[in-house]
Design a protein around this motif. Sequence first.
Motif, mmCIF file in Angstrom:
data_model
loop_
_atom_site.group_PDB
_atom_site.id
_atom_site.type_symbol
_atom_site.label_atom_id
_atom_site.label_comp_id
_atom_site.label_asym_id
_atom_site.label_seq_id
_atom_site.Cartn_x
_atom_site.Cartn_y
_atom_site.Cartn_z
ATOM 1 N N PRO A 63 0.829 -1.216 0.000
ATOM 2 C CA PRO A 63 0.000 0.000 0.000
ATOM 3 C C PRO A 63 0.864 1.268 0.000
ATOM 4 O O PRO A 63 1.958 1.280 0.568
ATOM 5 C CB PRO A 63 -0.804 -0.113 1.296
ATOM 6 N N ASN A 64 0.362 2.306 -0.645
ATOM 7 C CA ASN A 64 1.067 3.591 -0.680
ATOM 8 C C ASN A 64 1.014 4.285 0.676
ATOM 9 O O ASN A 64 0.036 4.150 1.421
ATOM 10 C CB ASN A 64 0.469 4.510 -1.742
ATOM 11 N N ILE A 65 2.075 5.018 0.992
ATOM 12 C CA ILE A 65 2.181 5.815 2.215
ATOM 13 C C ILE A 65 2.627 7.215 1.813
ATOM 14 O O ILE A 65 3.064 7.422 0.681
ATOM 15 C CB ILE A 65 3.202 5.195 3.201
ATOM 16 N N PRO A 66 2.560 8.188 2.709
ATOM 17 C CA PRO A 66 3.120 9.504 2.388
ATOM 18 C C PRO A 66 4.638 9.405 2.206
ATOM 19 O O PRO A 66 5.324 8.759 2.993
ATOM 20 C CB PRO A 66 2.772 10.359 3.608
ATOM 21 N N GLY A 67 5.145 10.030 1.169
ATOM 22 C CA GLY A 67 6.578 10.001 0.890
ATOM 23 C C GLY A 67 7.298 11.191 1.501
ATOM 24 O O GLY A 67 6.681 12.057 2.120
ATOM 25 N N TYR A 74 10.933 4.424 -0.908
ATOM 26 C CA TYR A 74 10.781 3.233 -0.075
ATOM 27 C C TYR A 74 11.188 3.608 1.339
ATOM 28 O O TYR A 74 12.337 3.974 1.580
ATOM 29 C CB TYR A 74 11.689 2.106 -0.594
ATOM 30 N N ARG A 75 10.235 3.500 2.278
ATOM 31 C CA ARG A 75 10.562 3.797 3.676
ATOM 32 C C ARG A 75 11.088 2.526 4.343
ATOM 33 O O ARG A 75 10.499 1.454 4.218
ATOM 34 C CB ARG A 75 9.345 4.302 4.439
ATOM 35 N N VAL A 76 12.213 2.695 5.055
ATOM 36 C CA VAL A 76 12.858 1.576 5.741
ATOM 37 C C VAL A 76 13.075 1.976 7.193
ATOM 38 O O VAL A 76 13.516 3.090 7.483
ATOM 39 C CB VAL A 76 14.213 1.240 5.074
ATOM 40 N N GLU A 77 12.756 1.070 8.111
ATOM 41 C CA GLU A 77 13.034 1.269 9.533
ATOM 42 C C GLU A 77 14.432 0.705 9.807
ATOM 43 O O GLU A 77 14.668 -0.490 9.616
ATOM 44 C CB GLU A 77 11.997 0.549 10.395
ATOM 45 N N PRO A 79 4.818 7.687 -6.080
ATOM 46 C CA PRO A 79 4.361 6.836 -4.993
ATOM 47 C C PRO A 79 5.468 6.538 -3.982
ATOM 48 O O PRO A 79 6.649 6.674 -4.282
ATOM 49 C CB PRO A 79 3.930 5.558 -5.703
ATOM 50 N N ALA A 80 5.055 6.127 -2.801
ATOM 51 C CA ALA A 80 5.965 5.718 -1.744
ATOM 52 C C ALA A 80 5.341 4.520 -1.032
ATOM 53 O O ALA A 80 4.120 4.446 -0.895
ATOM 54 C CB ALA A 80 6.196 6.855 -0.756
ATOM 55 N N VAL A 81 6.202 3.590 -0.608
ATOM 56 C CA VAL A 81 5.734 2.399 0.110
ATOM 57 C C VAL A 81 6.649 2.153 1.296
ATOM 58 O O VAL A 81 7.803 2.577 1.300
ATOM 59 C CB VAL A 81 5.702 1.139 -0.799
ATOM 60 N N VAL A 137 13.928 6.098 7.402
ATOM 61 C CA VAL A 137 14.561 6.824 6.304
ATOM 62 C C VAL A 137 13.914 6.386 5.000
ATOM 63 O O VAL A 137 13.269 5.334 4.934
ATOM 64 C CB VAL A 137 16.089 6.599 6.245
ATOM 65 N N TYR A 138 14.099 7.192 3.995
ATOM 66 C CA TYR A 138 13.546 6.893 2.684
ATOM 67 C C TYR A 138 14.681 6.694 1.697
ATOM 68 O O TYR A 138 15.649 7.461 1.684
ATOM 69 C CB TYR A 138 12.664 8.040 2.193
#
Length: 175
Positions: A29-33, A91-94, A67-69, A152-153
């Motif tokens: 699903p898409n998230i805010p980038g 791409y967001r990564v924890e 888009p961002a995920v 971080v993205y």
Amino acid sequence: MRLSPLLLSISLWAVAPLDIKQIDATKLPNIPGPQASQMTDPARGLNFTGIEAQIRTQDRRSGSVQPAVALPPGSLKVSDQMTGVAGWKAYRVEVPAKGSVHVRLHGNHEAWFQVRAVNRWGVLEKGMLQNVIPTGNPEARYLNPKNETMSVYFVVDTTELNMQGEAYTLDVTVS
């Protein structure tokens, strides 16, 4: 029969595959980038004219990279493709405390891509500065200097206009 240490290690390596999860990013699903106001377009150059360039510039004025995920935790092999006229995806990564993440893009036209690490404001911060020196590969790394998990993205960006449908794979290595 005795196996040499080299032969034994090769046979064990062949039997025990790396436990890397493979995911299809088009199904996430898409998230805010991250905010896009500080990011320059790598496609801008001598031939950055015409209707395609105007449409790309307009599409990048959304305020954030879309888009961002969000990627699931751990090391991954992510398959994806470029969608949209803007020519980028986030791409967001924890990243665990004092950990690191390395993202490397593989594809048919690797030279047409850039990968950058940014914070949610779309800018570099401590732990990302090593990415300023080009390696010749579409890759970026984040070294978390903090004692807490950080989001971080990693932004995959294209250096060419009209890259819709261009497939690629990201190797995401968390350590």
